[in-house]
Scaffold this active site. Structure first.
Site, PDB file in Angstrom:
ATOM      1  N   ASP A 148      38.617  62.211  32.350  1.00 15.57           N
ATOM      2  CA  ASP A 148      38.770  62.743  33.643  1.00 15.57           C
ATOM      3  C   ASP A 148      39.980  63.984  33.769  1.00 15.57           C
ATOM      4  O   ASP A 148      40.184  64.607  32.681  1.00 15.57           O
ATOM      5  CB  ASP A 148      39.178  61.609  34.400  1.00 15.57           C
ATOM      6  CG  ASP A 148      38.978  61.789  36.036  1.00 15.57           C
ATOM      7  OD1 ASP A 148      38.477  62.826  36.509  1.00 15.57           O
ATOM      8  OD2 ASP A 148      39.278  60.642  36.709  1.00 15.57           O
ATOM      9  N   ASP A 203      33.924  63.847  43.721  1.00 14.78           N
ATOM     10  CA  ASP A 203      33.198  62.141  43.827  1.00 14.78           C
ATOM     11  C   ASP A 203      32.069  62.036  44.828  1.00 14.78           C
ATOM     12  O   ASP A 203      32.350  62.550  45.921  1.00 14.78           O
ATOM     13  CB  ASP A 203      34.220  61.245  44.132  1.00 14.78           C
ATOM     14  CG  ASP A 203      35.374  61.097  42.781  1.00 14.78           C
ATOM     15  OD1 ASP A 203      34.945  61.916  42.126  1.00 14.78           O
ATOM     16  OD2 ASP A 203      36.162  60.232  43.046  1.00 14.78           O
TER      17      ASP A 203
HETATM   18  C1  GAL Z   1      38.045  60.496  39.922  1.00 13.67           C
HETATM   19  C2  GAL Z   1      36.437  60.493  39.120  1.00 13.67           C
HETATM   20  C3  GAL Z   1      35.844  59.282  39.513  1.00 13.67           C
HETATM   21  C4  GAL Z   1      36.615  57.902  39.144  1.00 13.67           C
HETATM   22  C5  GAL Z   1      38.062  58.249  39.342  1.00 13.67           C
HETATM   23  C6  GAL Z   1      39.099  57.287  38.770  1.00 13.67           C
HETATM   24  O1  GAL Z   1      38.649  61.590  39.368  1.00 13.67           O
HETATM   25  O2  GAL Z   1      35.781  61.564  39.713  1.00 13.67           O
HETATM   26  O3  GAL Z   1      34.657  59.198  39.068  1.00 13.67           O
HETATM   27  O4  GAL Z   1      36.503  58.183  37.518  1.00 13.67           O
HETATM   28  O5  GAL Z   1      38.777  59.570  39.212  1.00 13.67           O
HETATM   29  O6  GAL Z   1      40.261  57.169  39.219  1.00 13.67           O
END
Ligand code: GAL
Length: 400
Positions: A148, A203
């Site tokens: 991430d 997301d």
């Molecule tokens: C976001 C990501 C999500 C999930 C989340 C976890 O940045 O896009 O899919 O992994 O973090 O904190």
């Protein structure tokens, strides 16, 4: 002389490491990820139950393979040697034991971390620990890493992902590398040799076409995500995919919307990563997720991402070239009412400029197969006629 040999050896070993693992994700990865339903509220029993469900519900048989733990699996601090630790309460037997369990089911195991100093959920990130973390994952027999982009301050994305790619390669255990920087740094321009898939947007959220703001960022429904990225299909292909995010099938949209969502992820050759609770999923949800004829479109070995053919009169029409000169076509009714849809094949030549494939529909006749309902629908010598419910999909393949 000795010096020359040493230098040659060094250069060779650096070059060997400076690449991603090849031969992985030759078709879009299929699996499950904990985030969409559980957030950081995950634990060992849940993950084992999910792995059991892969087998019991026929999802493994349909092609789903990776069980991926997203944010929240770690203890809040590293140990005295700087190693990551599994949260001892959530995962009392640790990650190696969980990996062994998942492997004993014939499945593969994935973990999440982040290129920044901390993950988005404020757990320890990999920045400055890339090689150490990669070795640890390899020692736990991890098969997939989602990486991430929170708390990265001024890091350069391409550089940060290359560092982790090289760390994984050096650790030596083949792992699918899933890049998740939300499409902010145009990964489709540089990530082909870095990762096996890269997120193209922020997301997803479980709605058809909504946007939900969270202050500095928003989550987006299925159609917002689809419409956000244009002209990137040419970079997708075997081993390197545009990732439209984990699916929301079974997470609150109607069954028709779920079918359309699943059809679209298949047409887009997006990874098929389930994001729902498999322990409580309805029959209809599992029927959609395990539809082998739809999955075959997603998994077609040419790996060509589909594209919008037209979107007039509330009808989204998408096309995807398949192996053996076949095509997949999805008709999605965007209106709030059912429609009696008629499609005159002779008025629509089919073609794909990127791949140079064209068909004169006045001369060529294709057999039509309804892939959701496993039915033959005649051929293209006569008009296609179908009733399509609101937000539902008719998805067909065309075969000469
Ligand atoms: C976001 C990501 C999500 C999930 C989340 C976890 O940045 O896009 O899919 O992994 O973090 O904190």
């Amino acid at each position: 002389m000795k010096k020359t040999i040493l230098i040659v050896l060094l250069i060779t070993s650096v070059n060997c490491n400076a690449q991603k693992f090849e031969g992985l994700a030759l078709t879009p990865p299929m699996g499950w990820n904990s985030w969409n339903t559980f957030g950081t509220d995950i634990n060992e029993q849940l993950v084992k139950d999910i792995a059991d469900k892969f087998v019991e519900l026929g999802l493994k048989d349909a092609g789903y393979e990776y069980v991926v733990l997203d944010d929240g699996w770690m203890a809040k601090e590293r140990d005295a040697n700087g190693n990551l630790m599994a949260d001892p309460e959530k995962f009392p037997h640790g990650m190696k034991a969980l990996a062994d369990y998942i492997h004993s089911k014939g499945l593969k195991f994935g973990l999440y971390n982040c290129a920044g100093s901390k993950t988005c959920g404020e757990y320890p990130g990999s920045r400055g620990h890339e090689y150490q973390d990669a070795l640890l994952y390899a020692s736990w027999d991890v098969d997939y890493l989602k990486y991430d982009w929170c708390n990265t301050e001024k890091l350069n994305a391409e550089g940060a992902y290359i560092t982790m790619r090289d760390a994984l390669k050096t650790a030596g255990r083949p792992m699918v590398f899933s890049i998740c920087e939300w499409g902010d740094n145009d990964p489709w321009k540089w990530a082909k040799d870095v990762g096996h898939l890269w997120r193209v947007t922020g997301d997803i959220i479980n709605c058809w076409d909504c946007e939900v703001g969270h202050g500095s960022w928003s989550s987006n429904g299925v159609w917002k995500i689809i419409n956000m990225r244009k002209d990137i299909r040419k970079v997708a292909g075997p081993g390197h995919w545009n990732d439209y995010d984990m699916m929301e099938v079974g997470n609150g949209m109607t069954d028709a919307e779920d079918r359309s969502h699943f059809a679209m992820w298949s047409m887009l050759a997006s990874p098929l990563i389930m994001g729902n609770d498999l322990r409580t999923a309805s029959k209809e949800t599992i029927k959609t997720l395990s539809n082998k004829e739809v999955i075959a479109v997603n998994q077609d070995k040419l790996g060509i991402q589909g594209f919008r053919f037209s979107n007039e009169n509330n009808m989204e029409i998408w096309l995807k070239p398949l192996d053996n000169n076949q095509w997949a076509m999805a008709f999605i009714n965007m209106s709030d009412n059912p429609v009696d849809f008629v499609f005159d094949w002779k008025k629509h030549d089919i073609g794909d400029d990127v791949n140079g494939r064209y068909v004169d529909m006045k001369k060529n006749v294709f057999k039509i197969r309804d892939v959701f309902n496993h039915k033959n629908l005649g051929d293209t010598s006569t008009n296609l006629k179908a009733k399509i419910g609101s937000h539902d999909v008719l998805m067909v393949t065309l075969k000469e």
